[in-house]
Design an enzyme around this catalytic site. Sequence first.
Site, short mmCIF file in Angstrom:
data_model
loop_
_atom_site.label_atom_id
_atom_site.label_comp_id
_atom_site.label_asym_id
_atom_site.label_seq_id
_atom_site.Cartn_x
_atom_site.Cartn_y
_atom_site.Cartn_z
N ALA A 15 -3.39 1.09 4.61
CA ALA A 15 -4.25 0.01 5.10
C ALA A 15 -3.55 -1.34 5.10
CB ALA A 15 -5.53 -0.06 4.28
N ARG A 20 5.03 -8.87 6.86
CA ARG A 20 6.47 -9.19 6.96
C ARG A 20 7.17 -8.48 8.11
NH1 ARG A 20 9.12 -8.20 1.44
NH2 ARG A 20 7.15 -7.34 0.70
N GLY A 105 2.00 5.36 2.95
CA GLY A 105 2.47 5.54 4.32
C GLY A 105 3.75 4.78 4.63
N ASP A 106 4.08 3.79 3.80
CA ASP A 106 5.29 2.99 4.07
C ASP A 106 6.45 3.41 3.17
OD1 ASP A 106 4.55 2.02 1.61
OD2 ASP A 106 4.28 -0.07 2.25
N ASN A 230 9.01 -2.87 4.17
CA ASN A 230 8.17 -4.05 4.34
C ASN A 230 8.63 -4.97 5.45
OD1 ASN A 230 6.42 -3.62 1.93
ND2 ASN A 230 8.41 -3.69 0.95
N LYS A 337 16.14 15.25 35.34
CA LYS A 337 14.78 15.06 34.82
C LYS A 337 13.90 16.18 35.32
CE LYS A 337 11.41 13.65 36.75
NZ LYS A 337 10.36 13.08 37.60
N ASN A 363 26.29 25.28 43.11
CA ASN A 363 27.12 24.11 42.85
C ASN A 363 26.56 22.91 43.61
OD1 ASN A 363 29.74 23.02 41.69
ND2 ASN A 363 29.86 22.38 43.84
C1 UD1 Z 1 2.11 -0.95 -6.15
C2 UD1 Z 1 1.81 -0.54 -7.59
C3 UD1 Z 1 3.05 -0.82 -8.44
C4 UD1 Z 1 4.24 -0.04 -7.89
C5 UD1 Z 1 4.44 -0.37 -6.41
C6 UD1 Z 1 5.46 0.55 -5.83
C7 UD1 Z 1 -0.57 -0.95 -7.97
C8 UD1 Z 1 -1.56 -1.88 -8.55
N1 UD1 Z 1 0.71 -1.33 -8.09
O1 UD1 Z 1 2.33 -2.34 -6.15
O2 UD1 Z 1 2.83 -0.42 -9.78
O3 UD1 Z 1 5.39 -0.31 -8.62
O4 UD1 Z 1 3.23 -0.22 -5.65
O5 UD1 Z 1 5.77 0.15 -4.53
O6 UD1 Z 1 -0.94 0.10 -7.47
N2 UD1 Z 1 -2.73 -0.57 0.02
C9 UD1 Z 1 -3.90 -0.33 0.70
N3 UD1 Z 1 -5.00 -1.05 0.40
C10 UD1 Z 1 -5.01 -2.02 -0.58
C11 UD1 Z 1 -3.80 -2.27 -1.24
C12 UD1 Z 1 -2.69 -1.52 -0.94
O7 UD1 Z 1 -3.94 0.55 1.55
O8 UD1 Z 1 -6.05 -2.62 -0.79
C13 UD1 Z 1 -1.53 0.21 0.33
C14 UD1 Z 1 -0.44 -0.62 0.95
O9 UD1 Z 1 -0.49 -0.53 2.35
C15 UD1 Z 1 0.82 0.05 0.42
C16 UD1 Z 1 0.39 0.61 -0.93
O10 UD1 Z 1 -1.02 0.69 -0.89
O11 UD1 Z 1 1.24 1.12 1.23
C17 UD1 Z 1 0.84 -0.25 -2.10
O12 UD1 Z 1 0.31 -1.53 -1.97
P1 UD1 Z 1 1.16 -2.82 -2.31
O13 UD1 Z 1 0.31 -4.00 -2.07
O14 UD1 Z 1 2.48 -2.76 -1.68
O15 UD1 Z 1 1.30 -2.63 -3.90
P2 UD1 Z 1 2.40 -3.28 -4.84
O16 UD1 Z 1 1.93 -4.61 -5.25
O17 UD1 Z 1 3.73 -3.17 -4.23
MG MG Z 2 4.51 -2.84 -2.30
#
Ligand code: UD1
Ligand code: MG
Length: 452
Positions: A15, A20, A105-106, A230, A337, A363
């Site tokens: 989500a 970035r 997903g990332d 990211n 194609k 040919n």
């Molecule tokens: C999170 C972890 C952290 C870990 C890190 C690894 C938590 C609180 N922290 O931190 O311990 O080291 O990932 O990368 O879990 N996402 C949603 N909805 C939300 C928030 C996030 O779908 O409301 C998804 C983001 O798209 C992403 C993933 O969850 O794919 C992680 O979210 P992100 O905000 O990157 O968490 P970090 O702060 O990096």
């Molecule tokens: Mg993160």
Amino acid sequence: MTSLPTATAAIVLAAGLGTRMKSALPKVMHKIAGRPMVNHVLATLSDQKIAPVVVVIGPEMESLAQAVAPHATALQHDRRGTAHAVQQAQNALKDFSGDIVVVYGDTPFIGGETIARMRAARSAAKKPAVVVLGFTPADPGGYGRLVTGADGLERIVEAKDASPAEREIKLCNSGIMLADAKALWQLLAQVTPNNAKNEFYLTDIIGLARKAGMSCAVVEGDEEELLGINSRIELAEAEAIFQRRARRKAMENGATLTAPDTVYFSADTKVGMDVEIGPFTVFGPGVRVDDNAVIKGFCHIEGAHIAGGAIVGPYARLRPGADIGADAHVGNFVEIKNAKLESGAKVNHLSYVGDARVGAKANVGAGTITANYDGFSKSHTDIGAGASIGSNSVLVAPVKVGDGAMTGAGAVVRKDVPADALAVNSSRQETKAGFAANFRKLKQATKAEPKR
Ligand code: UD1
Ligand code: MG
């Protein structure tokens, strides 16, 4: 006695806005090796027979819902943290009892073997309710830290909430977790947003599990497979990692790559044994190259099949629907194609063959064009087995050249040519004896210099 592995479902968090990336496209839709990064994760889950899968998406991400279909999606309206995101999938999984793995997903390179190790860890002696995938990155920076004790994993502290001593911990949270479904939902219901970001942290379920008397465990993965994307720069780094692995895999499976660093594969490229691939070749999606085919350098190939013994390139372009038969040849500056070259057919120089069949051993001479498009619709050209198409012929589709038939150089073929016939339509040649010599003499008399 070996027991069957516990049925495992997955929740893919996707989500995030990915600000970035500076893109109108949801972050996880950006492609690595021609495939959206989220689909790399889905492919790995599918290899591990993990199902059902629910992808948590944000508002206005219809393109993402389509890309992950037929998997279910759950909408997270407001981004209130990773625990909140996971909870959005609860309704879709309410009838599922088994284990649930939460992935991002990332983070496209999460390995199937790593997930298998996490699943195995659930049946260890202490029967941990939650298994967290940890890793030791070169720079722990903003990652959550895994606080371990004599009884295994005790809690996870986010970098922003960590004490200086906790920040010294090297073992970090990858974000990927596996838990018993029932325990997961129970623990998530207790999470509160009492933290620096005022978010519902998934990581809090570890401390809560320990309070409830459950044990938690850590399995370690390596930094490369946990690369999170990211920015476009990280996307390019991920692409480079993928390509390095794909080149190695092709070579390990018996292909020769003369300059591996210049060959680019798609996630679904299939290359057989004893295939040779020259420098600077790019494979788009949907390519299959059978054993013993040769692809010389500087080719661009997508949606195509190349059968064994075929020779393609250098400088050939195969577009979707190109089907190059056994021992067929496609030479330099040739575009194919939606066309089938049957076995031993040759299109060696400077040609366009589209919406066509070229029969066995036919040919096609240099500069031949199938004129397949009249501005409204595409039409088919059929060239029979053993036919010989003269250089610079234009085959105006729909048209058929029969088996063993010929066309003269420069022929514009608008009507079908019966088998074994010759089609010519150029006007008769006039030859003027001595004309060139007289022309030069005249020019020299006026002292004109030839331009070079
Ligand atoms: C999170 C972890 C952290 C870990 C890190 C690894 C938590 C609180 N922290 O931190 O311990 O080291 O990932 O990368 O879990 N996402 C949603 N909805 C939300 C928030 C996030 O779908 O409301 C998804 C983001 O798209 C992403 C993933 O969850 O794919 C992680 O979210 P992100 O905000 O990157 O968490 P970090 O702060 O990096
Ligand atoms: Mg993160």
